[in-house]
Scaffold this motif. Sequence first.
Motif, PDB file in Angstrom:
ATOM      1  N   VAL A 144       0.845  -1.200   0.000  1.00 19.15           N
ATOM      2  CA  VAL A 144       0.000   0.000   0.000  1.00 19.15           C
ATOM      3  C   VAL A 144       0.878   1.247   0.000  1.00 19.15           C
ATOM      4  CG1 VAL A 144      -1.619   1.342   1.416  1.00 19.15           C
ATOM      5  CG2 VAL A 144      -1.998  -1.093   1.063  1.00 19.15           C
ATOM      6  N   LEU A 145       1.918   1.219   0.817  1.00 26.29           N
ATOM      7  CA  LEU A 145       2.803   2.388   0.888  1.00 26.29           C
ATOM      8  C   LEU A 145       3.506   2.621  -0.457  1.00 26.29           C
ATOM      9  CD1 LEU A 145       3.966   4.674   2.571  1.00 26.29           C
ATOM     10  CD2 LEU A 145       5.704   3.115   3.410  1.00 26.29           C
ATOM     11  N   LEU A 146       3.925   1.557  -1.100  1.00 26.56           N
ATOM     12  CA  LEU A 146       4.569   1.703  -2.412  1.00 26.56           C
ATOM     13  C   LEU A 146       3.606   2.364  -3.400  1.00 26.56           C
ATOM     14  CD1 LEU A 146       6.464  -1.703  -2.754  1.00 26.56           C
ATOM     15  CD2 LEU A 146       7.493   0.561  -2.637  1.00 26.56           C
ATOM     16  N   ASN A 147       2.367   1.924  -3.400  1.00 26.35           N
ATOM     17  CA  ASN A 147       1.372   2.507  -4.303  1.00 26.35           C
ATOM     18  C   ASN A 147       1.113   3.978  -3.980  1.00 26.35           C
ATOM     19  OD1 ASN A 147       0.894   0.330  -5.954  1.00 26.35           O
ATOM     20  ND2 ASN A 147      -0.587  -0.578  -4.542  1.00 26.35           N
ATOM     21  N   LEU A 148       1.047   4.271  -2.681  1.00 24.59           N
ATOM     22  CA  LEU A 148       0.811   5.658  -2.277  1.00 24.59           C
ATOM     23  C   LEU A 148       1.970   6.545  -2.736  1.00 24.59           C
ATOM     24  CD1 LEU A 148      -0.601   5.045   1.312  1.00 24.59           C
ATOM     25  CD2 LEU A 148      -1.812   6.173  -0.548  1.00 24.59           C
ATOM     26  N   LEU A 149       3.185   6.022  -2.586  1.00 25.51           N
ATOM     27  CA  LEU A 149       4.355   6.805  -3.015  1.00 25.51           C
ATOM     28  C   LEU A 149       4.329   7.036  -4.519  1.00 25.51           C
ATOM     29  CD1 LEU A 149       7.319   5.324  -0.907  1.00 25.51           C
ATOM     30  CD2 LEU A 149       6.363   7.616  -0.752  1.00 25.51           C
ATOM     31  N   ASN A 150       3.836   6.064  -5.262  1.00 31.04           N
ATOM     32  CA  ASN A 150       3.774   6.206  -6.719  1.00 31.04           C
ATOM     33  C   ASN A 150       2.837   7.326  -7.153  1.00 31.04           C
ATOM     34  OD1 ASN A 150       5.563   4.187  -7.232  1.00 31.04           O
ATOM     35  ND2 ASN A 150       4.011   2.603  -7.511  1.00 31.04           N
ATOM     36  N   SER A 151       1.757   7.492  -6.399  1.00 29.59           N
ATOM     37  CA  SER A 151       0.764   8.465  -6.858  1.00 29.59           C
ATOM     38  C   SER A 151       0.785   9.786  -6.078  1.00 29.59           C
ATOM     39  CB  SER A 151      -0.632   7.846  -6.759  1.00 29.59           C
ATOM     40  OG  SER A 151      -0.871   7.462  -5.433  1.00 29.59           O
ATOM     41  N   TYR A 152       1.525   9.819  -4.987  1.00 31.80           N
ATOM     42  CA  TYR A 152       1.532  11.014  -4.134  1.00 31.80           C
ATOM     43  C   TYR A 152       2.224  12.178  -4.840  1.00 31.80           C
ATOM     44  CZ  TYR A 152       2.069  13.715   0.199  1.00 31.80           C
ATOM     45  OH  TYR A 152       2.004  14.681   1.173  1.00 31.80           O
ATOM     46  N   GLN A 153       1.676  13.379  -4.636  1.00 27.09           N
ATOM     47  CA  GLN A 153       2.258  14.535  -5.317  1.00 27.09           C
ATOM     48  C   GLN A 153       2.860  15.549  -4.344  1.00 27.09           C
ATOM     49  OE1 GLN A 153      -0.282  16.240  -8.254  1.00 27.09           O
ATOM     50  NE2 GLN A 153      -0.961  14.266  -9.011  1.00 27.09           N
ATOM     51  N   GLY A 154       3.082  15.123  -3.120  1.00 28.52           N
ATOM     52  CA  GLY A 154       3.607  16.060  -2.124  1.00 28.52           C
ATOM     53  C   GLY A 154       5.033  15.725  -1.712  1.00 28.52           C
ATOM     54  N   VAL A 155       5.388  16.219  -0.535  1.00 31.51           N
ATOM     55  CA  VAL A 155       6.744  16.025  -0.014  1.00 31.51           C
ATOM     56  C   VAL A 155       6.688  15.068   1.167  1.00 31.51           C
ATOM     57  CG1 VAL A 155       8.783  17.175   0.930  1.00 31.51           C
ATOM     58  CG2 VAL A 155       7.298  18.396  -0.677  1.00 31.51           C
ATOM     59  N   ILE A 156       7.575  14.085   1.164  1.00 29.56           N
ATOM     60  CA  ILE A 156       7.607  13.119   2.265  1.00 29.56           C
ATOM     61  C   ILE A 156       9.054  12.898   2.688  1.00 29.56           C
ATOM     62  CG2 ILE A 156       7.446  11.168   0.617  1.00 29.56           C
ATOM     63  CD1 ILE A 156       5.871   9.739   2.922  1.00 29.56           C
ATOM     64  N   LEU A 157       9.269  13.000   3.996  1.00 27.71           N
ATOM     65  CA  LEU A 157      10.622  12.842   4.539  1.00 27.71           C
ATOM     66  C   LEU A 157      10.646  11.623   5.462  1.00 27.71           C
ATOM     67  CD1 LEU A 157      11.213  16.562   5.656  1.00 27.71           C
ATOM     68  CD2 LEU A 157      11.766  15.547   3.452  1.00 27.71           C
ATOM     69  N   PHE A 158      11.695  10.834   5.336  1.00 31.45           N
ATOM     70  CA  PHE A 158      11.889   9.685   6.221  1.00 31.45           C
ATOM     71  C   PHE A 158      13.188   9.908   6.999  1.00 31.45           C
ATOM     72  CE2 PHE A 158       9.794   8.023   2.382  1.00 31.45           C
ATOM     73  CZ  PHE A 158       8.665   7.437   2.938  1.00 31.45           C
ATOM     74  N   ALA A 159      13.232   9.459   8.246  1.00 32.90           N
ATOM     75  CA  ALA A 159      14.488   9.503   8.995  1.00 32.90           C
ATOM     76  C   ALA A 159      14.710   8.139   9.623  1.00 32.90           C
ATOM     77  CB  ALA A 159      14.434  10.569  10.077  1.00 32.90           C
ATOM     78  N   THR A 160      15.932   7.674   9.561  1.00 29.63           N
ATOM     79  CA  THR A 160      16.221   6.354  10.120  1.00 29.63           C
ATOM     80  C   THR A 160      17.671   6.220  10.567  1.00 29.63           C
ATOM     81  OG1 THR A 160      16.190   3.980   9.671  1.00 29.63           O
ATOM     82  CG2 THR A 160      16.820   5.383   7.851  1.00 29.63           C
ATOM     83  N   ASN A 161      17.873   5.345  11.533  1.00 29.20           N
ATOM     84  CA  ASN A 161      19.239   4.975  11.936  1.00 29.20           C
ATOM     85  C   ASN A 161      19.660   3.709  11.207  1.00 29.20           C
ATOM     86  OD1 ASN A 161      18.877   6.967  13.846  1.00 29.20           O
ATOM     87  ND2 ASN A 161      18.303   5.529  15.452  1.00 29.20           N
ATOM     88  N   PHE A 162      18.714   3.024  10.580  1.00 26.95           N
ATOM     89  CA  PHE A 162      18.986   1.700  10.003  1.00 26.95           C
ATOM     90  C   PHE A 162      18.581   1.618   8.537  1.00 26.95           C
ATOM     91  CE2 PHE A 162      18.237   0.781  14.523  1.00 26.95           C
ATOM     92  CZ  PHE A 162      19.445   0.176  14.834  1.00 26.95           C
ATOM     93  N   ILE A 163      19.321   2.293   7.682  1.00 27.17           N
ATOM     94  CA  ILE A 163      18.966   2.257   6.252  1.00 27.17           C
ATOM     95  C   ILE A 163      19.162   0.842   5.690  1.00 27.17           C
ATOM     96  CG2 ILE A 163      21.252   2.926   5.399  1.00 27.17           C
ATOM     97  CD1 ILE A 163      19.859   4.470   3.188  1.00 27.17           C
TER      98      ILE A 163
END
Lengths: 285, 117
Positions: A144-163
């Motif tokens: 679901v998240l992959l699909n949302l990212l495909n169609s989303y038209q805004g800005v999304i930031l992720f932060a992680t210690n474990f890439i």
Amino acid sequence: MWELSEAKYDLSDLILDRSTTSQLLDVISYFQNRTLLFETWGLGQRFPQQLCLAVNLYGPPGTGKTMAAHAIAKAISMPLLCVDYAEIESKYVGETSKNLSDLFHTAQEKQAVIFFDEADALLSKRVTNMTSATDVSVNQTRSVLLNLLNSYQGVILFATNFIQNFDAAFLRRIKFHIAFHLPDQVLRERLWRMYIPDKMPCQADFAYLAAAYDGVSGSDIANAVFSAAVSAAREKETMVTQPYLEDAIQSVLRVKQANAGGVTVSVRRISEEEAQKKIGGSKQS
Amino acid sequence: MILTALLFGAAVIAGAGIVAAFWNDLVAFLKKAVEKVRAVVAGIVYGTKVFIRKIGEAFKEISRNYSKVDDHWQETIVTREIPASKVPEDILARANEIGYGQELDITDELEMQLESA
């Protein structure tokens, strides 16, 4: 369900190395120059699927990832929608995906930047050998998240210690991956100076503190300054002096080392074939 | 791959200065990493490969530990940052040469150091 907040920091609050700063500026430039890049310069002909600006901020704890997320939002004049994975996850089948869709819809509507802290919980690898309902649910959420990212038209930031834990499909969809590092000596000195408030009487050799205590993050230095000030006040000192700062940073380091041994750890399952390739027929110890 | 037995059985690597200090410090880190892996995966740790990678102004030591849990192989990656000043010149040069973000495999060199210790 989702609360907007104003960005608390701007770029001038960040003390980062040149490479990280330059990449942050690229992200901001990408957003601010979209018309020039995609229309005037025609990048849209070659890169049609660029409606979503996804950025991954990765690196050790306390190195400025969250501050950077705020600074990006401020630079592009958008509010933040900070999300904790716990707010998304539901024990009911299908609810997690529904929450995600709702989040993206809200962010789009409010023209807000979505910020996922500790994003590895959400973007970690999909389960290849599903054996339980939980595995199915995890994979469904990822899809679901992959699909949302495909169609989303805004800005999304992720932060992680474990890439290392990120699923490759997410890595491909995220346009910018920005590494954050522990500060070097020069940056540490600047951090020490920055975290001492102008009004606080202080007598300390910042160059020495920066040289003597490496392996510390900006957040560690901030905590040390705070603790040193509290201790000096308790002792009714008229100023915060070097011994207080040194005691405080040593204490921060002790806690850090006790907690993690100064290391980061990540685990992934590998195939028999990959394992044999890696261990090369060595005998078991 | 460096077998766990070799890692834990080796004597201190002889020599003075930054080179010996680097290898001995690395061995201490790898031992700690294996102990951490044992705590995390609760399986047999077969061995370790070790890499170094340039990240900004510092370097990252990366140990990839191979273990088997319930018939499944796992790779547990344990990393830490070290300042460039602690890396011997020849390794520094090679790590710089291979480029940003790339990992330099120093497993064989460490194995030789351990075997001759």
